[in-house]
Design a protein around this motif. Sequence first.
Motif, PDB file in Angstrom:
ATOM      1  N   TYR A 147       0.876  -1.166   0.000  1.00  0.00           N
ATOM      2  CA  TYR A 147       0.000   0.000   0.000  1.00  0.00           C
ATOM      3  C   TYR A 147       0.913   1.216   0.000  1.00  0.00           C
ATOM      4  O   TYR A 147       1.255   1.755   1.037  1.00  0.00           O
ATOM      5  N   LYS A 169       0.640  10.678  -1.950  1.00  0.00           N
ATOM      6  CA  LYS A 169       0.784  12.080  -1.588  1.00  0.00           C
ATOM      7  C   LYS A 169      -0.607  12.573  -1.217  1.00  0.00           C
ATOM      8  O   LYS A 169      -1.557  12.373  -1.978  1.00  0.00           O
ATOM      9  N   GLN A 225      -7.101  16.380   2.045  1.00  0.00           N
ATOM     10  CA  GLN A 225      -6.463  15.581   3.104  1.00  0.00           C
ATOM     11  C   GLN A 225      -5.447  16.431   3.863  1.00  0.00           C
ATOM     12  O   GLN A 225      -5.368  16.351   5.094  1.00  0.00           O
ATOM     13  N   GLY A 279     -14.913   6.542   0.303  1.00  0.00           N
ATOM     14  CA  GLY A 279     -13.848   6.637  -0.704  1.00  0.00           C
ATOM     15  C   GLY A 279     -13.130   7.972  -0.732  1.00  0.00           C
ATOM     16  O   GLY A 279     -12.460   8.306  -1.694  1.00  0.00           O
ATOM     17  N   SER A 280     -13.276   8.757   0.359  1.00  0.00           N
ATOM     18  CA  SER A 280     -12.647  10.083   0.355  1.00  0.00           C
ATOM     19  C   SER A 280     -11.241  10.063   0.942  1.00  0.00           C
ATOM     20  O   SER A 280     -10.588  11.093   1.019  1.00  0.00           O
ATOM     21  N   GLY A 281     -10.774   8.893   1.372  1.00  0.00           N
ATOM     22  CA  GLY A 281      -9.394   8.791   1.840  1.00  0.00           C
ATOM     23  C   GLY A 281      -9.225   8.987   3.339  1.00  0.00           C
ATOM     24  O   GLY A 281      -8.222   9.532   3.800  1.00  0.00           O
ATOM     25  N   LYS A 282     -10.191   8.520   4.109  1.00  0.00           N
ATOM     26  CA  LYS A 282     -10.093   8.660   5.568  1.00  0.00           C
ATOM     27  C   LYS A 282      -8.975   7.794   6.142  1.00  0.00           C
ATOM     28  O   LYS A 282      -8.265   8.200   7.061  1.00  0.00           O
ATOM     29  N   THR A 283      -8.825   6.587   5.576  1.00  0.00           N
ATOM     30  CA  THR A 283      -7.827   5.660   6.108  1.00  0.00           C
ATOM     31  C   THR A 283      -6.425   6.283   6.080  1.00  0.00           C
ATOM     32  O   THR A 283      -5.655   6.141   7.028  1.00  0.00           O
ATOM     33  N   ARG A 293      -3.691  -2.613   4.863  1.00  0.00           N
ATOM     34  CA  ARG A 293      -3.025  -1.313   4.712  1.00  0.00           C
ATOM     35  C   ARG A 293      -2.222  -0.944   5.956  1.00  0.00           C
ATOM     36  O   ARG A 293      -1.097  -0.467   5.863  1.00  0.00           O
ATOM     37  N   ILE A 308     -11.644  10.492  -3.682  1.00  0.00           N
ATOM     38  CA  ILE A 308     -10.291  10.666  -4.214  1.00  0.00           C
ATOM     39  C   ILE A 308     -10.350  10.740  -5.739  1.00  0.00           C
ATOM     40  O   ILE A 308     -11.099  10.012  -6.375  1.00  0.00           O
ATOM     41  N   ASP A 313     -13.482  -2.131  -0.902  1.00  0.00           N
ATOM     42  CA  ASP A 313     -13.147  -1.236  -1.994  1.00  0.00           C
ATOM     43  C   ASP A 313     -12.824  -2.103  -3.215  1.00  0.00           C
ATOM     44  O   ASP A 313     -11.708  -2.567  -3.368  1.00  0.00           O
TER      45      ASP A 313
HETATM   46  P1  ADP Z   1     -12.493   5.932   2.902  1.00  0.00           P
HETATM   47  O1  ADP Z   1     -11.841   5.289   4.084  1.00  0.00           O
HETATM   48  O2  ADP Z   1     -12.795   7.380   3.130  1.00  0.00           O
HETATM   49  O3  ADP Z   1     -13.669   5.181   2.361  1.00  0.00           O
HETATM   50  P2  ADP Z   1     -10.110   5.132   1.550  1.00  0.00           P
HETATM   51  O4  ADP Z   1      -9.123   5.541   2.559  1.00  0.00           O
HETATM   52  O5  ADP Z   1     -10.460   3.705   1.417  1.00  0.00           O
HETATM   53  O6  ADP Z   1     -11.431   5.990   1.726  1.00  0.00           O
HETATM   54  O7  ADP Z   1      -9.605   5.715   0.140  1.00  0.00           O
HETATM   55  C1  ADP Z   1     -10.240   5.412  -1.073  1.00  0.00           C
HETATM   56  C2  ADP Z   1      -9.193   5.058  -2.122  1.00  0.00           C
HETATM   57  O8  ADP Z   1      -8.374   6.171  -2.413  1.00  0.00           O
HETATM   58  C3  ADP Z   1      -8.280   3.962  -1.673  1.00  0.00           C
HETATM   59  O9  ADP Z   1      -8.068   3.092  -2.761  1.00  0.00           O
HETATM   60  C4  ADP Z   1      -6.979   4.686  -1.341  1.00  0.00           C
HETATM   61  O10 ADP Z   1      -5.861   3.878  -1.579  1.00  0.00           O
HETATM   62  C5  ADP Z   1      -6.993   5.866  -2.274  1.00  0.00           C
HETATM   63  N1  ADP Z   1      -6.305   7.049  -1.740  1.00  0.00           N
HETATM   64  C6  ADP Z   1      -6.423   7.592  -0.502  1.00  0.00           C
HETATM   65  N2  ADP Z   1      -5.692   8.726  -0.394  1.00  0.00           N
HETATM   66  C7  ADP Z   1      -5.112   8.908  -1.593  1.00  0.00           C
HETATM   67  C8  ADP Z   1      -4.232   9.926  -2.131  1.00  0.00           C
HETATM   68  N3  ADP Z   1      -3.832  10.960  -1.399  1.00  0.00           N
HETATM   69  N4  ADP Z   1      -3.816   9.792  -3.414  1.00  0.00           N
HETATM   70  C9  ADP Z   1      -4.230   8.741  -4.149  1.00  0.00           C
HETATM   71  N5  ADP Z   1      -5.041   7.777  -3.725  1.00  0.00           N
HETATM   72  C10 ADP Z   1      -5.496   7.842  -2.454  1.00  0.00           C
END
Ligand code: ADP
Length: 818
Positions: free
Chosen positions: A277, A281, A286, A312-316, A349, A466, A630
């Motif tokens: 993983y 950036k 974020q 899918g907004s990149g919370k993780t 991850r 994202i 995902d």
């Molecule tokens: P959430 O937890 O909000 O549902 P995720 O953390 O699963 O969202 O992120 C959604 C997707 O975007 C994942 O496949 C992750 O790998 C990708 N992702 C997260 N942050 C970034 C980033 N800064 N640049 C590119 N891809 C990203």
Amino acid sequence: MTNRVKGDNLGTMKEIVEVAVGLPVFKTFHYRIPEKMKGSLQIGMRVLVPFKGRKVTAFSIDLLDQPPKGIEEKLREVEDLLDEAPLIDPPMLRFYRWISNYYLYPLGEVIKTGLPPGLQLKSELILTLTQDGMDSLDRGLEPIQEKVFREIERCGKVSLKKILKHYLGEVSRSQLFLWKRKGLLHIEAGIEGKEVKPKFEKMVRFQGGEPGQPISKKQAEILKWVKEKGEISYSELSKRFKSPSKSIQSLQAKDLLSFSRREVCRDLSVRSELKPYPKPKPTSDQDTVLSEIFKGINLKRFSPFLIYGVTGSGKTEIYIRAIEEVLIQGREAIVLVPEISLTPQLLSRFKDRFGENLALLHSGLGRGERYDQWRRIWKGEVKIAMGARSAIFAPFKNVGIIVVDEEHDPSYKQEEKLKYHARDVAVVRAKQAEATLLLGSATPSLESFYNTEKGKFRLLNLPERIEGKPLPRVEVVDAKKEGGLFSEKLRAALQKNIEDKKQSLLFLNRRGFANFILCPDCGFTFKCPNCNVTLTLHLRDRSLQCHYCDYRIQAPGDCPKCQCHRLQGMGIGTERLEQEIKSLFPEAQVGRMDRDTTSRRRSHLQILKRLESGSIDILVGTQMIVKGHDFPNVTFVGVVSADTSLHFPDFRSSERTFQLLTQVAGRAGRGEVFGEVVIQTFNPDHYSILRAKDHDYIGFFKEEIEFRKALEYPPFSRLINFRLVGNSEKRTKGMAEEMGRVGQSLLKKGYGKGIEILGPSTAPFAKMRGKFRWQMLVKGKNPSLLHQFAKELASRMEAPLKGKGVNLDIDVDPVFIL
Ligand code: ADP
Ligand code: ZN
């Protein structure tokens, strides 16, 4: 060894210890500390104490110079000290005390909930044969007596409980005591030996030096091998050399090798598939969110945040970076996830980024594994603990951040025994530890979002997916107009996806084949004798099952009442849905994910893997498929019926429906292709459904909060449910009436201004697992007044409930207590 193992020596010469026993009693007890334990017994250690004719495990919670007034002469001595170092440090004890007080639950039982299972020693009645008993075996005995005595002879000693269970219906307790009186058996209290212990491995170490005399070829080879490694486990040695023990012994005798022990960590049976993983950036959204969080982290004070970020907004990625920052400060992190087995991607991850620095805590692990993970945290070997709700009790000393992913998820509430809500106690632990708190969700709970409006939490937004991927388009189909299981829209979408080689999810929140079966001639339905709900038909094993207590019977062919042959299945579950889909799309690969298909360990992982590898076209499932997966190739999600959760008898049913629909829709279109969703419902105008259609959380919140306000439901009040559960219908009802009277008299005594009582009445499930259930809801705006009332009510009910076979179960609604 860490300093924890040595402990400090404060208060070592005290005379008296106050303990909380791991039993359902609210009081704490005092014992004398025997000379030999003075200096070693500390707060937070386990002790074995005499208690009501037994010996039980208790937790030392305070040390005193003198016994409390009035009980000096009655005090007995601590029997045994079970730990060399405290399992609980003072901040953790403070946390446990808070929980005990808030949930009106005995402190010892709270501590038990927080520790890994298997640390509770308890005395039990143990059976052994007397000489006379042994001799009697030669004289010839009755068959059952012979069986029991042979069993005891075979084992040496057996617990009474085990014998009664093993020979259920054949031998009774009084029978055993009769044999005791005849001098054939000893029945004595002894300690059950099931405590989990650290696991050790035998190690072989090179001692240096050369053999002074000639040694055998095998010995020379072994010596060379160990010398190369310095130290190696015996098990590894025996893999390479056949039965090496003799050779090693003789090398040991020559002082060339030595034995030692090393603590090892039991292998985790739940392993994630490691996929790299790469660290992305951060996007500018974020970045903004992270800089706010970093400010909080650097304050080193309690800083609570709610991250409202669409699916899918990149919370993780935010969680991971925030944790990295906290680790740099030398503090630790706790990550709560709803059900870890359902979120393999998240786990993988974290593993990829943090590697061995991560401990896992959840009930899917075996006892030994769980204990080892807990010890790694306790000894300071790892800095991050991840798990389902019980991970909030991770024994870190300096927690710097607590993350609660999918903070709205109902599985954070434990519905048995200690009915705590892991998110709520996470808020408290973060506050006590002066830590950062990150709650994250695409559909925050009403309570949490309301707290951002009140300024108790800071709201952080991630409004976009994202790479600007659009949220899926949602269509609502009115089931009143389109009869049948599948609307034209749903069918067409599935068909198109099969042709396009895309994948679909089909959600239905009910497992089994038919919801219930009905006789169209006489109206007969099958009901669970324990729970008074209809039994669900499962076709695979032709059974009728109760989904509450697991009662099951063979599905009959004819109506037991009128003997006709026309029994009909009514209502549909995932099993039938799968069958219908298979016959509708015979060319498609169809999978199913629900409690029935995932009962075996790892089976859910296999299903998810098949989905990932593309060997499933359509996955049918219950809310298990809603969790944060995902899968880029899933472009269509169908909701077969949105009405199941809407009609649940609970004031949170609208909220729950909105969450489920939004989350399930969020599974669609996470890849390159636009996602689509079809929701079928009999209530197309319901605001839960309309707002979910528009991905409009804020709109939903505004409507729902008005409704809560008008009815003074949480978060505008707090609720405590007093539930009475008993075997006898009459007595349970009688006690409920008594509780109503006590409640009313308390209102007259001055509580009337701030407290409202609803009921008593029968509970929504009036009979459950063979027990009758009544409840009384108590509502109040002032939390401390409500708690005071609850405590008084509970203590006043103690006397009337005594010996009635009716239990009082107190359930504190999840609301924030800041
Ligand atoms: P959430 O937890 O909000 O549902 P995720 O953390 O699963 O969202 O992120 C959604 C997707 O975007 C994942 O496949 C992750 O790998 C990708 N992702 C997260 N942050 C970034 C980033 N800064 N640049 C590119 N891809 C990203
Ligand atoms: Zn049942």
